[in-house]
Design a protein around this motif. Sequence first.
Motif, PDB file in Angstrom:
ATOM      1  N   ILE A  62      43.424  35.095  32.252  1.00  0.00           N
ATOM      2  CA  ILE A  62      42.703  34.058  31.519  1.00  0.00           C
ATOM      3  C   ILE A  62      41.231  34.010  31.907  1.00  0.00           C
ATOM      4  CG2 ILE A  62      43.146  32.073  33.069  1.00  0.00           C
ATOM      5  CD1 ILE A  62      44.126  31.089  29.903  1.00  0.00           C
ATOM      6  N   SER A  63      40.920  34.461  33.115  1.00  0.00           N
ATOM      7  CA  SER A  63      39.520  34.450  33.545  1.00  0.00           C
ATOM      8  C   SER A  63      39.316  35.465  34.671  1.00  0.00           C
ATOM      9  CB  SER A  63      39.152  33.046  34.024  1.00  0.00           C
ATOM     10  OG  SER A  63      37.816  32.995  34.426  1.00  0.00           O
ATOM     11  N   PHE A  64      38.068  35.908  34.817  1.00  0.00           N
ATOM     12  CA  PHE A  64      37.745  36.875  35.862  1.00  0.00           C
ATOM     13  C   PHE A  64      36.527  36.372  36.620  1.00  0.00           C
ATOM     14  CE2 PHE A  64      35.771  40.570  37.724  1.00  0.00           C
ATOM     15  CZ  PHE A  64      36.828  41.363  38.106  1.00  0.00           C
ATOM     16  N   LYS A  65      36.659  36.235  37.934  1.00  0.00           N
ATOM     17  CA  LYS A  65      35.534  35.746  38.730  1.00  0.00           C
ATOM     18  C   LYS A  65      35.173  36.765  39.797  1.00  0.00           C
ATOM     19  CE  LYS A  65      33.802  32.696  37.774  1.00  0.00           C
ATOM     20  NZ  LYS A  65      33.692  33.117  36.397  1.00  0.00           N
ATOM     21  N   SER A  66      33.872  37.148  39.797  1.00  0.00           N
ATOM     22  CA  SER A  66      33.397  38.083  40.815  1.00  0.00           C
ATOM     23  C   SER A  66      32.890  37.304  42.015  1.00  0.00           C
ATOM     24  CB  SER A  66      32.240  38.910  40.271  1.00  0.00           C
ATOM     25  OG  SER A  66      32.723  39.878  39.418  1.00  0.00           O
ATOM     26  N   LYS A  67      33.372  37.659  43.197  1.00  0.00           N
ATOM     27  CA  LYS A  67      32.904  36.985  44.418  1.00  0.00           C
ATOM     28  C   LYS A  67      31.474  37.436  44.705  1.00  0.00           C
ATOM     29  CE  LYS A  67      37.450  36.905  46.611  1.00  0.00           C
ATOM     30  NZ  LYS A  67      38.303  37.579  47.593  1.00  0.00           N
ATOM     31  N   PRO A  68      30.590  36.621  45.224  1.00  0.00           N
ATOM     32  CA  PRO A  68      30.815  35.210  45.557  1.00  0.00           C
ATOM     33  C   PRO A  68      30.532  34.280  44.366  1.00  0.00           C
ATOM     34  CG  PRO A  68      28.693  35.944  46.417  1.00  0.00           C
ATOM     35  CD  PRO A  68      29.287  37.105  45.704  1.00  0.00           C
ATOM     36  N   PRO A  71      55.004  35.791  30.344  1.00  0.00           N
ATOM     37  CA  PRO A  71      53.797  36.110  29.556  1.00  0.00           C
ATOM     38  C   PRO A  71      52.868  34.905  29.367  1.00  0.00           C
ATOM     39  CG  PRO A  71      55.793  36.931  28.481  1.00  0.00           C
ATOM     40  CD  PRO A  71      56.244  36.034  29.587  1.00  0.00           C
ATOM     41  N   GLN A  72      53.382  33.685  29.645  1.00  0.00           N
ATOM     42  CA  GLN A  72      52.547  32.487  29.502  1.00  0.00           C
ATOM     43  C   GLN A  72      51.728  32.197  30.772  1.00  0.00           C
ATOM     44  OE1 GLN A  72      52.609  30.708  26.434  1.00  0.00           O
ATOM     45  NE2 GLN A  72      53.710  32.608  25.955  1.00  0.00           N
ATOM     46  N   ALA A  73      51.899  33.009  31.816  1.00  0.00           N
ATOM     47  CA  ALA A  73      51.208  32.741  33.091  1.00  0.00           C
ATOM     48  C   ALA A  73      49.695  32.758  32.893  1.00  0.00           C
ATOM     49  CB  ALA A  73      51.606  33.792  34.125  1.00  0.00           C
ATOM     50  N   ARG A  74      49.030  31.806  33.542  1.00  0.00           N
ATOM     51  CA  ARG A  74      47.559  31.761  33.468  1.00  0.00           C
ATOM     52  C   ARG A  74      47.027  32.257  34.812  1.00  0.00           C
ATOM     53  NH1 ARG A  74      49.048  27.022  30.496  1.00  0.00           N
ATOM     54  NH2 ARG A  74      47.835  26.772  28.576  1.00  0.00           N
ATOM     55  N   ILE A  75      46.471  33.436  34.771  1.00  0.00           N
ATOM     56  CA  ILE A  75      46.003  34.052  36.034  1.00  0.00           C
ATOM     57  C   ILE A  75      44.490  34.203  36.011  1.00  0.00           C
ATOM     58  CG2 ILE A  75      46.140  36.114  37.510  1.00  0.00           C
ATOM     59  CD1 ILE A  75      49.012  36.516  36.479  1.00  0.00           C
ATOM     60  N   ILE A  76      43.870  33.720  37.091  1.00  0.00           N
ATOM     61  CA  ILE A  76      42.418  33.914  37.269  1.00  0.00           C
ATOM     62  C   ILE A  76      42.252  34.949  38.379  1.00  0.00           C
ATOM     63  CG2 ILE A  76      40.254  32.866  38.054  1.00  0.00           C
ATOM     64  CD1 ILE A  76      41.250  30.187  36.932  1.00  0.00           C
TER      65      ILE A  76
END
Lengths: 127, 420
Positions: free
Chosen positions: A98-104, A75-80
Motif C-alpha cells: 500500500i505504501s513504500f517508505k525510504s529510510k530515513p 490479499p487484503q493485507a495492507r503492507i507498508i
Amino acid sequence: MNSVLIVEDELSLQELYELILSINGFKIVGKASNGYEAVEVYKSLSIKPDVVIMDHRMPIKTGLEATKEIMQIDPQARIIIATADEEIEKMARSMGIISFKSKPFSNDRLINNIRKAINNPPVQANI
Amino acid sequence: MPHFEKELEIKNRISHIFLTIPSEEMYGKVLPIILKRFSSALGYFGYISDSGDLICPSMTMSIWEICKIQEKDIIFKREEWGGGKTIWGRSIEQKRAILSNESFNTPVGHLTIENILVVPIIFRNSVIGQIALANKPKGFHQDDIPIINDIANFIAPLLSARLELKNQRKYISDVENSLKISESKYIRRIEFYKDLFTHDVNNILQSIKCASDLLFFNKRELEKGKKLEFVKYTIDRQVARGARLVSNINTLSKTDENGVKLRALNALDYLNNSITSLKKIYFCKSFELNIENSTQDTIIYANKMLIDIFDNILLNAIRFNNNDCPRIDIRITEILKNSKKYLKFEFRDNGIGISEEMRKFIIGTIPEALKKEYRRVGLGLLTVQRLITLFNGELVINDRVKQDPSKGTNIIILLPKVKI
C-alpha cells in the motif's frame, strides 16, 4: 483502536516504532525480527492487523519474500514497506503493497502513511 | 645477376617483409623467397617459443593443405624433437646447419622428404628460430651451408626484434587484462561495501530521526511513560554504532591494501579494552559478561586492529539480542592444532543467533560476498572474518545450543600464539 504489526530486524527501531505508534494511539499486535517470523506471526493472528510495517533486508527471509507470502494468505493485507533499499520499490509495488517508505523518514510521515493506508482500499497485486 | 647481388636482393626482400607485415603471415611470405633461392619444393620457417617449443607459422601458408596427417599442428613440442631425436632437433641443439640427402621415414600422410637442409637462427648465442628446406631436385650440397647460414644470420636480429615486440605486446595485453580483472573485482567489492554502508547508515539515521522527533514532539508523553532516558540512550547507541561502522570501513579498506604487519601483543589487554568500551556504550542496559581464562600466556601475533574483532563480536552479541539481560560467556584456552599453538576465544551469547546461510556467507570467500542475495549481513562479522584471515587465524560460528540457531551463537576464534 487500529492495529499494527511491526517487522524490523533493527531492535532499536522496532522499539522506537512501537513507542511512536503507541503514543499516536495505535495498538501493536505483534513484532517480528525477520521475514520468517513475520509470516508466522501474521498467520497466528486471528484478527489480522490493519497495517503491517515491513522492513526488507532481514535475516532468514526478506521483507519482499514475507510480503509475497502474506499477500497470498491475505490479499487484503495492507503492507507498508519501510526500508533503506530504495531499489526494491518497483518490485514491492508490483506485489500490491500500500505504501513504500525510504529510510530515513520522519515520525509524522510514518503516522500519516499508516492512517492513509487504513483509509484506502488495499492495492491489487500484479504479479 | 652476380652472386652477391642475388643474395642482396633476397635480403632486401626479406627485410621489406619483416618491416611491412606485422602479423605471423610474415613467416609464410619469407619462406618462398628462401625456397626459391635453393630450388627447394618444401620447407618451414619458425621460431622458438618461451617454453622452448618450435612454432612454425609458415606451415599454414605452404604445406597445410597437401599434408594429410590427422590433427596436425604448427607447434612442435620440445620433448618431441629434443635429445637428438630428429635432424631439426639436432640442428637446434648443436647450433649448426645440417644437411641430409637421404630420404626419411615419415608417418602416414606426411609429405615425402627426399633430402633436407636445416639451419638454426641464432641471436646472441641463443637459438631463436629455424629454417628447414627440403626436396631440392638434385639434393643439397655442402656449398649451400654457408649461404643458408648467411641468410639465417641476416634474419636473426630481425626475428629477435619481432619476437621481442611480440613478447612486449603479450606482456602489455596480459597486464591490461589483469588490470581489467582487478579493476572489476575492486569495483564489485567497493559496490558491495557501499551497499552495506548505505544500508546501515540509513538505519542509523532512521533511529536517530525517530528518536529526535519523539524528543521534539512527544517529550511530555515520553516523560509520562518514563521513556525519555530510553530515547536519549537510543541516540547514544546509534552514534556509537555509526562510529563503529566508520571504523569497520576504515579497517576493511586498510586490509584491502597489500598485507598487514603483525607483531606480538597481549590479546587479553585488547579484550579488556573492548569490554570497557562496551560497558560505556551500553551503560543504560544491563547485561551479563563472564570471562573464564585458563591460560597465563595470552601473547599472540596480530596488530592493533584486533580490537575491531572483539568490538564487533561483543557489540553484535548485545545488539542482536531480544533478552532483557543479554549474556556473553567468554572462554579463553590454549590449543594445539597442526603442531601450532593457538589462543582460542569462545564467545557464547544468548542472542538471536546466526542462520546457517549467513554462516556460510561470513566464512566464505569474497566472491560469495558479492552475491546480492547475501547483502543482509552487516559489515561487523565480515570485518571480523577478514581480520582473522589476515592474522592467520580461524573463525568458526556454531549454535550455542546445537542445531538451534535461535538460542544464540558460539563464535570461536583461533589466533596463532607467539612461540617462546
